[in-house]
Design an enzyme around this catalytic site. Structure first.
Site: not given
Ligand SMILES: Cc1cc2nc3c(=O)[nH]c(=O)nc-3n(C[C@H](O)[C@H](O)[C@H](O)COP(=O)(O)O)c2cc1C
Length: 359
Positions: A25, A27, A59, A183, A230, A238, A295, A316
């Site tokens: 997910p 944002t 989200a 949140y 999740r 936060n 990661g 992500g």
């Molecule tokens: C731009 C951005 C927006 C994100 N928005 C959300 C979100 O809406 N909901 C959520 O649970 N995590 C959110 N995350 C966390 C990601 O879902 C993910 O857990 C995080 O990027 C780590 O994974 P990665 O290393 O593969 O990027 C966001 C992360 C980024 C970078």
């Protein structure tokens, strides 16, 4: 590491996935102040559906009270659902399964970002540290929240359940309840933001009561086999503290498992504050299907599946920059460079204009 296992089909509750690669997910603030996504989101999601097993949408609010950041989408008005429905069609045309991540930001809010004003609420009247971007006035402190009344929890659970039903009605395959990243649900779980003295505060049992009540309301509406949740144990994002993190999740996870969900989604902290491997911690207390995120690359993701920690791996940042990520993983790259400056802007730049290998 042989990464073939990533490309094998699997099942999470009612969700039959063609492979074990999920889009996390994310944002991206490409909606308006009323939580309606702009048309550019159809391209963004549609591009990422090709080849992917599961897409977890960004989200999404169940009420204006649940909205915090500018231009984040909702699932509670007709216009919001209409905009999502077009996206659902695009994602399904690409062959991916699609779930909606439902959240309530709690105290991580500035009311001026909402098209319709609402109270900023939290477990207790404790202002969140830090600031938030507002379209109207740039960076502002988070609003001072009002503590929720005991009997408001049932209202909030009802709003989540209604939005879950709305999502299913417009064709989503399931929903993911957001109990992570500081949140509202995570605020209730925490040992510092939740200072309540009613049945939703104090003991670990009481601090998990609100998230579980929301979960039960959603399950009653759409069925447990279409519901995921999740968590992000140890994530101090936060202003969250979990001073009793091990005990907290040792209680919370078996309670979640009892409910027979489609999956548990464990996010490794982005702000790394713990030496503990939270995916392993979750596995210790939860024997159902699990998605891990945070990661991973193709090789470490395949390893998490091989060793039995995960069934599916979510990516992500790799999905932000690579619309055809699955294809690129099959070929071992190349991968596009990520542009962090366009994470939360508007329009197609850094959103739906990353190139695919096919051009
Ligand atoms: C731009 C951005 C927006 C994100 N928005 C959300 C979100 O809406 N909901 C959520 O649970 N995590 C959110 N995350 C966390 C990601 O879902 C993910 O857990 C995080 O990027 C780590 O994974 P990665 O290393 O593969 O990027 C966001 C992360 C980024 C970078």
């Amino acid at each position: 590491m042989n990464k073939d296992i990533l490309f094998t089909p699997t099942k999470l509750g009612a969700l039959e996935l063609r492979n074990r690669i999920a889009m996390a997910p994310l944002t991206r603030t490409r909606g308006n102040e009323f939580g309606v996504l702009t048309d550019v989101a159809q391209d963004y999601y549609g591009q990422r559906a090709s080849g992917t097993g599961l897409i977890i949408a960004e989200a999404t609010q169940a009420s204006f009270e649940g909205m915090g950041y500018p231009r984040t989408p909702g699932m509670h008005t007709q216009a919001q659902q209409d905009s999502w429905q077009k996206i659902v069609e695009r994602v399904h045309a690409g062959g991916a399964k699609f779930v909606s991540q439902l959240w309530h930001v709690g105290r991580i809010a500035v009311d001026v970002n909402r098209g319709q004003s609402a109270d900023v609420v939290a477990p207790s009247a404790i202002r969140a540290p830090g600031q938030m971007f507002t379209t109207a006035n740039g960076m502002l402190d988070h609003d001072m929240p009002r503590a929720l009344e005991t009997d408001e929890i049932a209202r909030i659970a009802g709003e989540f359940a209604q939005s879950a039903l709305n999502a299913i009605d417009i064709g989503f395959d399931g929903i993911e309840l957001h109990s992570a990243n500081g949140y509202l649900l995570h605020q209730f779980l925490s040992s510092n933001v939740n200072q309540r003295d009613d049945r939703y505060g104090g003991s670990i049992e009481n601090r998990t009561a609100m998230p579980l009540e929301v979960l039960d309301a959603i399950i009653a509406e759409i069925g447990a086999d279409k519901v995921g949740i999740r968590i992000s144990p140890g994530h101090t994002f936060n202003g969250i503290e979990e001073t009793d993190m091990q005990e907290l999740y040792a209680h919370y996870l078996p309670q979640i498992e009892k409910r027979g969900l489609a999956y548990l989604h464990v996010m490794r902290p982005m702000v790394n504050t713990t030496e503990i491997d939270v995916a392993q911690l979750a596995r210790k207390h939860y024997s159902g299907k699990m998605i891990v995120c945070g990661g991973y690359d193709a090789s470490s993701g395949a390893e998490a599946i091989e060793e039995g920690t995960a069934n599916v791996v979510a990516y992500g940042k790799l999905f932000i920059a690579n619309p055809d990520l699955v294809e690129r993983m099959r070929k071992d790259g190349p991968f596009n460079e990520l542009d962090e400056a366009t994470f939360y802007t508007q329009g197609p730049k850094g959103y739906s204009d990353y190139p695919s290998l096919a051009g």
